[in-house]
Write a protein that holds these residues in place. Structure first.
Motif, PDB file in Angstrom:
ATOM      1  N   LEU A  31       7.280   9.250  -2.368  1.00 24.88           N
ATOM      2  CA  LEU A  31       7.630   7.964  -2.955  1.00 24.88           C
ATOM      3  C   LEU A  31       8.998   7.490  -2.464  1.00 24.88           C
ATOM      4  CD1 LEU A  31       7.078   5.648  -4.943  1.00 24.88           C
ATOM      5  CD2 LEU A  31       8.137   7.075  -6.729  1.00 24.88           C
ATOM      6  N   GLU A  32       9.983   8.376  -2.502  1.00 24.92           N
ATOM      7  CA  GLU A  32      11.328   8.028  -2.049  1.00 24.92           C
ATOM      8  C   GLU A  32      11.321   7.614  -0.576  1.00 24.92           C
ATOM      9  OE1 GLU A  32      15.568  10.342  -1.234  1.00 24.92           O
ATOM     10  OE2 GLU A  32      13.998  11.342  -2.371  1.00 24.92           O
ATOM     11  N   THR A  33      10.611   8.372   0.239  1.00 24.76           N
ATOM     12  CA  THR A  33      10.550   8.082   1.674  1.00 24.76           C
ATOM     13  C   THR A  33       9.866   6.745   1.926  1.00 24.76           C
ATOM     14  OG1 THR A  33      10.470  10.445   2.131  1.00 24.76           O
ATOM     15  CG2 THR A  33       9.763   8.973   3.895  1.00 24.76           C
ATOM     16  N   ALA A  34       8.743   6.518   1.265  1.00 23.64           N
ATOM     17  CA  ALA A  34       7.987   5.278   1.457  1.00 23.64           C
ATOM     18  C   ALA A  34       8.818   4.058   1.037  1.00 23.64           C
ATOM     19  CB  ALA A  34       6.680   5.335   0.673  1.00 23.64           C
ATOM     20  N   LEU A  35       9.449   4.149  -0.117  1.00 29.52           N
ATOM     21  CA  LEU A  35      10.240   3.015  -0.586  1.00 29.52           C
ATOM     22  C   LEU A  35      11.420   2.732   0.334  1.00 29.52           C
ATOM     23  CD1 LEU A  35      10.190   3.600  -4.452  1.00 29.52           C
ATOM     24  CD2 LEU A  35       8.817   1.989  -3.101  1.00 29.52           C
ATOM     25  N   ALA A  36      12.066   3.776   0.823  1.00 27.97           N
ATOM     26  CA  ALA A  36      13.187   3.586   1.742  1.00 27.97           C
ATOM     27  C   ALA A  36      12.732   2.946   3.055  1.00 27.97           C
ATOM     28  CB  ALA A  36      13.876   4.922   2.019  1.00 27.97           C
ATOM     29  N   ALA A  37      11.507   3.256   3.476  1.00 27.65           N
ATOM     30  CA  ALA A  37      10.963   2.692   4.716  1.00 27.65           C
ATOM     31  C   ALA A  37      10.283   1.345   4.485  1.00 27.65           C
ATOM     32  CB  ALA A  37       9.970   3.676   5.339  1.00 27.65           C
ATOM     33  N   ARG A  38      10.200   0.927   3.219  1.00 32.22           N
ATOM     34  CA  ARG A  38       9.562  -0.335   2.843  1.00 32.22           C
ATOM     35  C   ARG A  38       8.076  -0.372   3.200  1.00 32.22           C
ATOM     36  NH1 ARG A  38      13.042  -5.413   3.045  1.00 32.22           N
ATOM     37  NH2 ARG A  38      13.672  -5.033   0.936  1.00 32.22           N
ATOM     38  N   VAL A  39       7.419   0.780   2.983  1.00 22.95           N
ATOM     39  CA  VAL A  39       5.964   0.858   3.102  1.00 22.95           C
ATOM     40  C   VAL A  39       5.440   1.397   1.777  1.00 22.95           C
ATOM     41  CG1 VAL A  39       6.021   1.257   5.603  1.00 22.95           C
ATOM     42  CG2 VAL A  39       5.899   3.195   4.064  1.00 22.95           C
ATOM     43  N   SER A  40       4.170   1.215   1.539  1.00 26.52           N
ATOM     44  CA  SER A  40       3.625   1.718   0.285  1.00 26.52           C
ATOM     45  C   SER A  40       3.464   3.243   0.365  1.00 26.52           C
ATOM     46  CB  SER A  40       2.270   1.065  -0.012  1.00 26.52           C
ATOM     47  OG  SER A  40       1.270   1.600   0.835  1.00 26.52           O
ATOM     48  N   PRO A  41       3.603   3.907  -0.766  1.00 27.41           N
ATOM     49  CA  PRO A  41       3.366   5.355  -0.778  1.00 27.41           C
ATOM     50  C   PRO A  41       1.953   5.701  -0.283  1.00 27.41           C
ATOM     51  CG  PRO A  41       4.448   4.686  -2.801  1.00 27.41           C
ATOM     52  CD  PRO A  41       4.081   3.425  -2.053  1.00 27.41           C
ATOM     53  N   GLU A  42       0.996   4.836  -0.590  1.00 27.48           N
ATOM     54  CA  GLU A  42      -0.384   5.060  -0.140  1.00 27.48           C
ATOM     55  C   GLU A  42      -0.476   5.015   1.385  1.00 27.48           C
ATOM     56  OE1 GLU A  42      -4.552   5.712  -0.455  1.00 27.48           O
ATOM     57  OE2 GLU A  42      -2.839   6.130  -1.719  1.00 27.48           O
ATOM     58  N   THR A  43       0.244   4.098   2.005  1.00 27.32           N
ATOM     59  CA  THR A  43       0.261   4.021   3.473  1.00 27.32           C
ATOM     60  C   THR A  43       0.843   5.291   4.062  1.00 27.32           C
ATOM     61  OG1 THR A  43       0.384   1.608   3.493  1.00 27.32           O
ATOM     62  CG2 THR A  43       1.201   2.755   5.455  1.00 27.32           C
ATOM     63  N   LEU A  44       1.974   5.730   3.511  1.00 28.72           N
ATOM     64  CA  LEU A  44       2.591   6.959   4.010  1.00 28.72           C
ATOM     65  C   LEU A  44       1.662   8.152   3.816  1.00 28.72           C
ATOM     66  CD1 LEU A  44       4.940   8.464   5.275  1.00 28.72           C
ATOM     67  CD2 LEU A  44       5.993   8.599   2.994  1.00 28.72           C
ATOM     68  N   ARG A  45       0.999   8.220   2.663  1.00 25.12           N
ATOM     69  CA  ARG A  45       0.067   9.319   2.396  1.00 25.12           C
ATOM     70  C   ARG A  45      -1.068   9.327   3.417  1.00 25.12           C
ATOM     71  NH1 ARG A  45      -4.570  10.263   0.297  1.00 25.12           N
ATOM     72  NH2 ARG A  45      -4.968   8.161  -0.403  1.00 25.12           N
ATOM     73  N   LYS A  46      -1.608   8.167   3.710  1.00 24.01           N
ATOM     74  CA  LYS A  46      -2.710   8.081   4.676  1.00 24.01           C
ATOM     75  C   LYS A  46      -2.250   8.466   6.081  1.00 24.01           C
ATOM     76  CE  LYS A  46      -5.534   4.623   2.329  1.00 24.01           C
ATOM     77  NZ  LYS A  46      -6.011   3.236   2.379  1.00 24.01           N
ATOM     78  N   ILE A  47      -1.050   8.057   6.466  1.00 23.68           N
ATOM     79  CA  ILE A  47      -0.537   8.422   7.793  1.00 23.68           C
ATOM     80  C   ILE A  47      -0.307   9.928   7.863  1.00 23.68           C
ATOM     81  CG2 ILE A  47       1.393   8.180   9.401  1.00 23.68           C
ATOM     82  CD1 ILE A  47       1.687   5.271   8.312  1.00 23.68           C
ATOM     83  N   GLU A  48       0.329  10.479   6.833  1.00 25.11           N
ATOM     84  CA  GLU A  48       0.616  11.911   6.832  1.00 25.11           C
ATOM     85  C   GLU A  48      -0.653  12.760   6.814  1.00 25.11           C
ATOM     86  OE1 GLU A  48       3.356  13.213   3.864  1.00 25.11           O
ATOM     87  OE2 GLU A  48       5.060  12.232   4.823  1.00 25.11           O
ATOM     88  N   SER A  49      -1.705  12.257   6.199  1.00 24.25           N
ATOM     89  CA  SER A  49      -2.954  13.019   6.138  1.00 24.25           C
ATOM     90  C   SER A  49      -3.829  12.798   7.371  1.00 24.25           C
ATOM     91  CB  SER A  49      -3.743  12.649   4.879  1.00 24.25           C
ATOM     92  OG  SER A  49      -4.220  11.314   4.973  1.00 24.25           O
ATOM     93  N   GLY A  50      -3.426  11.875   8.241  1.00 22.11           N
ATOM     94  CA  GLY A  50      -4.201  11.600   9.442  1.00 22.11           C
ATOM     95  C   GLY A  50      -5.315  10.592   9.234  1.00 22.11           C
ATOM     96  N   ARG A  51      -5.422  10.028   8.027  1.00 25.12           N
ATOM     97  CA  ARG A  51      -6.479   9.046   7.757  1.00 25.12           C
ATOM     98  C   ARG A  51      -6.216   7.721   8.458  1.00 25.12           C
ATOM     99  NH1 ARG A  51      -7.326   8.059   1.965  1.00 25.12           N
ATOM    100  NH2 ARG A  51      -8.948   6.702   2.735  1.00 25.12           N
ATOM    101  N   VAL A  52      -4.950   7.422   8.751  1.00 25.62           N
ATOM    102  CA  VAL A  52      -4.604   6.252   9.553  1.00 25.62           C
ATOM    103  C   VAL A  52      -4.003   6.803  10.838  1.00 25.62           C
ATOM    104  CG1 VAL A  52      -3.169   4.185   9.736  1.00 25.62           C
ATOM    105  CG2 VAL A  52      -4.197   4.790   7.544  1.00 25.62           C
ATOM    106  N   ALA A  53      -4.836   6.931  11.837  1.00 22.90           N
ATOM    107  CA  ALA A  53      -4.422   7.590  13.080  1.00 22.90           C
ATOM    108  C   ALA A  53      -3.638   6.669  14.009  1.00 22.90           C
ATOM    109  CB  ALA A  53      -5.648   8.140  13.808  1.00 22.90           C
ATOM    110  N   THR A  54      -3.772   5.367  13.825  1.00 20.92           N
ATOM    111  CA  THR A  54      -3.083   4.420  14.703  1.00 20.92           C
ATOM    112  C   THR A  54      -2.322   3.387  13.874  1.00 20.92           C
ATOM    113  OG1 THR A  54      -5.090   3.083  14.857  1.00 20.92           O
ATOM    114  CG2 THR A  54      -4.738   4.714  16.603  1.00 20.92           C
TER     115      THR A  54
END
Length: 100
Positions: A31-54
């Motif tokens: 949550l802290e990382t996502a908010l600091a980067a101005r992206v949603s926590p869900e977006t960061l979670r999907k990127i970190e899990s590989g669900r959003v590969a590009t």
């Protein structure tokens, strides 16, 4: 708009990207990382899990900046040579040598 399926190489790069971001984030909360980067926590979670590969370049640039990663480091990490997984003397290696 029709989205083409990802290639196995794109999926693998997405997984390497997610692993890199998780390692760089360390104990910092998602949550802290996502908010600091101005992206949603869900977006960061999907990127970190590989669900959003590009993910979008601007998204990766923002997350990398928050985590203190250079874009050069991110690029190098996610684009490791695929031929490392190909055994020496395989047909693919020989074809590459002939066409190079």
């Amino acid at each position: 708009m029709v989205r083409l399926p990802l290639t196995p190489a794109e999926v693998e790069r997405g997984q390497r990207l997610g692993a890199l971001l998780r390692r760089a984030r360390g104990d910092r909360s998602m949550l802290e990382t996502a908010l600091a980067a101005r992206v949603s926590p869900e977006t960061l979670r999907k990127i970190e899990s590989g669900r959003v590969a590009t993910p979008a370049f601007s998204t990766i640039a923002a997350i990398a900046d928050v985590l203190g990663l250079s874009l050069d480091t991110v690029w190098t990490e996610i684009n490791q040579p695929e031929r490392a997984a190909v055994p020496v003397g395989s047909g693919r290696h020989n074809r590459e040598r002939l066409t190079s």
